[in-house]
Scaffold this active site. Structure first.
Site, PDB file in Angstrom:
ATOM      1  N   LYS A  50       0.846  -1.208   0.000  1.00  0.00           N
ATOM      2  CA  LYS A  50       0.000   0.000   0.000  1.00  0.00           C
ATOM      3  C   LYS A  50       0.874   1.248   0.000  1.00  0.00           C
ATOM      4  CE  LYS A  50      -3.700  -2.401   2.426  1.00  0.00           C
ATOM      5  NZ  LYS A  50      -4.265  -2.746   3.738  1.00  0.00           N
ATOM      6  N   GLN A  94      -5.981  -2.778  10.281  1.00  0.00           N
ATOM      7  CA  GLN A  94      -5.624  -4.040   9.610  1.00  0.00           C
ATOM      8  C   GLN A  94      -6.228  -5.235  10.365  1.00  0.00           C
ATOM      9  OE1 GLN A  94      -3.541  -2.862   6.202  1.00  0.00           O
ATOM     10  NE2 GLN A  94      -4.004  -4.942   6.814  1.00  0.00           N
ATOM     11  N   ASP A 117     -12.151   0.954   3.730  1.00  0.00           N
ATOM     12  CA  ASP A 117     -12.350  -0.491   3.515  1.00  0.00           C
ATOM     13  C   ASP A 117     -13.839  -0.850   3.410  1.00  0.00           C
ATOM     14  OD1 ASP A 117      -9.957  -1.856   3.222  1.00  0.00           O
ATOM     15  OD2 ASP A 117      -9.602  -2.050   5.380  1.00  0.00           O
TER      16      ASP A 117
END
Ligand code: NAD
Length: 276
Positions: A50, A94, A117
């Protein structure tokens, strides 16, 4: 006949100039905060990819790493600080989180407007309802973009999604329904997987089981999308026995170089959508 490769790496790279242009159009540098609990090697590698992509397009990634022993309250406080920080446009926590932390309590602390997300309850409802304009979790968006790039339509097609996780399988199934496919979702309790996959036009696999889909699960003309990323004897492989099926089917994604790069691309497309 060998299958046409659905090249995610090439598709991602071709999209970079358009993303750079979008970033330059803002009067600020878009910021993505990534919060990592612990030191899992796979998580660290996803964060690295990322960051590399963010550098290429001129986006800032702020990586906050906290120890495995961090409490749920401490983690929620970090999320809240980033919610309040007006220089932060998006927040990722995460997954997976350590067992002592309730995933939903942490994720639902993220402001939906910073939830890149698309995993907060608010955003899950949006994309589950097929709401126009709702952002999709990055892997589902990546699969959608890749199929479109190769002019593969889901409309009226039989799509079999193998895997029903909240992060991958379910959003992919929702995306397929949104595109008017006839969708079957299979999982670890599906009694006869081959019976389902042989009935499909498009098979999308996200299980984390290397080689689960083999020659006996596929037939001529099918599109195979392999979301799985597994390390076997130091080599990255998908959930599909690529060599065993590539001569049989019409289209297939490789691993690596298929869905993985598309997920990174889509995450940053989500970020720029949130910034606009
Ligand atoms: P998960 O463990 O949360 O879910 C796995 C799913 O597979 C479950 O729904 C389970 O029922 C199903 N399953 C397990 N064994 C099965 C079997 N024998 N037959 C049928 N179904 C079975 O995993 P996840 O987070 O959804 O990730 C799945 C895979 O996708 C992993 O390899 C992960 O690394 C990979 N992944 C890839 C990307 C990408 O960008 N390419 C992104 C996220 C996850």
């Amino acid at each position: 006949m060998t299958a046409i490769i659905l090249d995610g790496k090439k598709t991602r790279d071709e999209a970079i100039p358009a993303l750079i242009k979008r970033v330059k159009g803002f009067s600020f540098v878009p910021v993505m905060t990534i919060i990592q609990v612990g030191e899992r090697a796979d998580t660290a590698s996803y964060i690295r990819s990322k960051k590399t992509f963010a550098d290429k397009i001129g986006v800032e990634v702020r990586h906050i790493q906290v120890p495995e022993i961090t409490t749920q309250t401490e983690l929620i406080d970090i999320v809240k600080k980033n919610n309040e920080d007006s220089s932060v446009n998006s927040i990722i926590v995460q997954l997976p989180l350590p067992a002592n932390i309730d995933r939903d309590s942490v994720i639902d602390t993220i402001l939906p407007s910073k939830d890149v997300d698309a995993l907060t309850a608010f955003n899950v409802k949006q994309w589950s309802d097929g709401q126009f304009g709702a952002i999709l979790p990055a892997t589902a968006r990546g699969v959608h973009t890749l199929l479109k790039k190769y002019n593969i339509s889901l409309n009226g097609k039989k799509a079999v999604v193998v895997g029903r996780s909240a992060l991958v399988g379910k959003p992919i199934a929702a995306m397929c329904i949104g595109e008017k496919a006839i969708v079957t979702v299979c999982h670890s309790k599906t009694p006869d997987l081959a019976k389902e996959t042989l009935n499909a036009d498009i098979i999308i696999v996200a299980t984390g089981k290397p080689g689960l889909i083999s020659a006996e699960h596929v037939k001529a003309g099918q599109v195979i999308v392999d979301v799985g990323i597994n390390s076997v004897a130091g080599k990255l492989v998908g959930d599909v026995d690529f060599d065993g099926v590539v001569e049989k089917v019409a289209f297939i994604t490789p691993v690596p170089g298929g869905v993985g790069p598309m997920t990174v691309l889509s995450l940053f497309e989500n970020l720029l959508d949130l910034c606009e």
